[in-house]
Design a protein around this motif. Structure first.
Motif, PDB file in Angstrom:
ATOM      1  N   ARG A 129       0.841  -1.215   0.000  1.00  0.00           N
ATOM      2  CA  ARG A 129       0.000   0.000   0.000  1.00  0.00           C
ATOM      3  C   ARG A 129       0.868   1.255   0.000  1.00  0.00           C
ATOM      4  N   GLN A 130       1.983   1.224   0.685  1.00  0.00           N
ATOM      5  CA  GLN A 130       2.820   2.426   0.736  1.00  0.00           C
ATOM      6  C   GLN A 130       3.526   2.681  -0.604  1.00  0.00           C
ATOM      7  N   VAL A 133       0.921   4.183  -3.494  1.00  0.00           N
ATOM      8  CA  VAL A 133       0.640   5.622  -3.484  1.00  0.00           C
ATOM      9  C   VAL A 133       1.531   6.321  -4.516  1.00  0.00           C
ATOM     10  N   HIS A 134       2.777   5.862  -4.604  1.00  0.00           N
ATOM     11  CA  HIS A 134       3.726   6.471  -5.553  1.00  0.00           C
ATOM     12  C   HIS A 134       3.565   5.896  -6.955  1.00  0.00           C
ATOM     13  N   LYS A 137       0.988   7.450  -9.102  1.00  0.00           N
ATOM     14  CA  LYS A 137       1.257   8.821  -9.589  1.00  0.00           C
ATOM     15  C   LYS A 137       2.244   8.838 -10.755  1.00  0.00           C
TER      16      LYS A 137
END
Ligand code: NAD
Length: 263
Positions: A129-130, A133-134, A137
């Motif tokens: 999940r962490q 996020v990147h 994008k």
């Protein structure tokens, strides 16, 4: 998704299957961010890679803050290299076999269960999940407008767990079960999700297995009757990264092994 020119996060990348993925990615022009507890082994892995292709980040996947720090540093590295994130391979894991009742009828402690589930399941989803996020994008690429891929690591124990594998099978079964909903969640972002369920492979984890069990498992494989090499696991990881049609599935990589009740 092309490997060249992109960065992949690999947890457990200092040993075994994760290490083989790191080597495969770097051999094919990608960069690998190696997340692991073991700094010594991590440094040794990086030293063998093409110059600049890998970087070690100390990380304990059961600690959200530890992952956050490693992901932050990885994104700074990505900024420097200009090689955007292409995926995450959460390969950190532990076995720790214990039967639910011992010979005296005493139940295993919840610490045993939590230890395995925290690393194999919680550590997997927290890292994924962490990173997502990147990844979400990044600039989508190619005709399919793809952003990347999540490749989780289950085990054949997700389906045919043996005696003593309750905690391990619970963690790996959950990883396998997350594959389809994660695929559905991520489709709108152009991110694929595939889980590999290996049979028996040579690695740090299996090196500490009783020899009778290790050889016994190899002996009940259909063909070939031998433990897999980490490189053979990494070969499939490469195919998953490169083949855009692989999505939403759990792939057994096991030489036809169906683990029996006991060896
Ligand atoms: N080797 C096999 O036969 C086999 C079979 C099925 C599934 N798997 C799975 O493959 C994955 C890789 O295992 P392997 O066989 O390469 O084992 P391995 O022991 O060689 O590598 C595991 C790595 O994970 C790291 N690690 C452990 N706990 C960690 C933590 N809390 N934070 C960060 N890193 C941590 C270790 O330091 C080690 O470098 C595991 O999820 C394992 O369950 C392995």
């Amino acid at each position: 998704m092309k490997i060249a020119g992109r960065t992949f996060v690999v947890s457990g990348g200092a040993s075994g299957l994760g290490q083989a993925c790191v080597e495969e990615i770097c051999r094919n022009g990608g960069n690998a961010a190696v997340f692991d507890l073991n700094e010594e082994k991590g440094a040794a892995v990086i030293a063998k890679l093409p110059s600049g292709a890998g970087k070690f980040f100390v990380c304990d996947v059961v600690e959200t803050d530890s992952i956050a720090a490693a992901v932050k540093q990885t994104m700074e590295w990505v900024q420097e290299t200009g090689k955007p994130l292409g995926g995450v391979i959460p390969a950190a894991g532990v076995g720790n076999p214990t039967t639910i009742l011992d010979r005296n009828g005493d139940a295993f402690s919840m610490d045993t269960f939590d230890f395995v589930v925290n690393i194999n399941l919680r550590g997997t989803i927290d890292l994924v999940r962490q990173c997502l996020v990147h990844l979400a994008k990044t600039e989508p690429v190619g005709a399919d407008q793809e952003r990347g891929v999540v490749i989780m690591v289950a085990s054949v124990a997700a389906f045919d767990g043996q005696k003593g594998q309750i905690s391990y099978a619970a963690s790996k079964g959950a990883v396998a079960s997350m594959t389809l909903p994660m695929t559905r969640d991520l489709a709108r972002y152009g991110i694929r999700c595939v889980t590999i369920a290996p049979g028996i492979f040579e690695s740090g984890m299996t090196a500490v297995m009783p020899e009778k069990l290790f050889k016994g498992l190899a002996a009940v494989m259909e063909f070939p009757r031998r433990a897999g090499q980490p490189q053979e696991f990494a070969q499939l990881v490469r195919q998953v990264i490169e083949n855009g049609m692989l999505n939403g599935t759990v792939i057994r990589l096991d030489g036809g092994l169906r683990m029996p009740s006991k060896i």
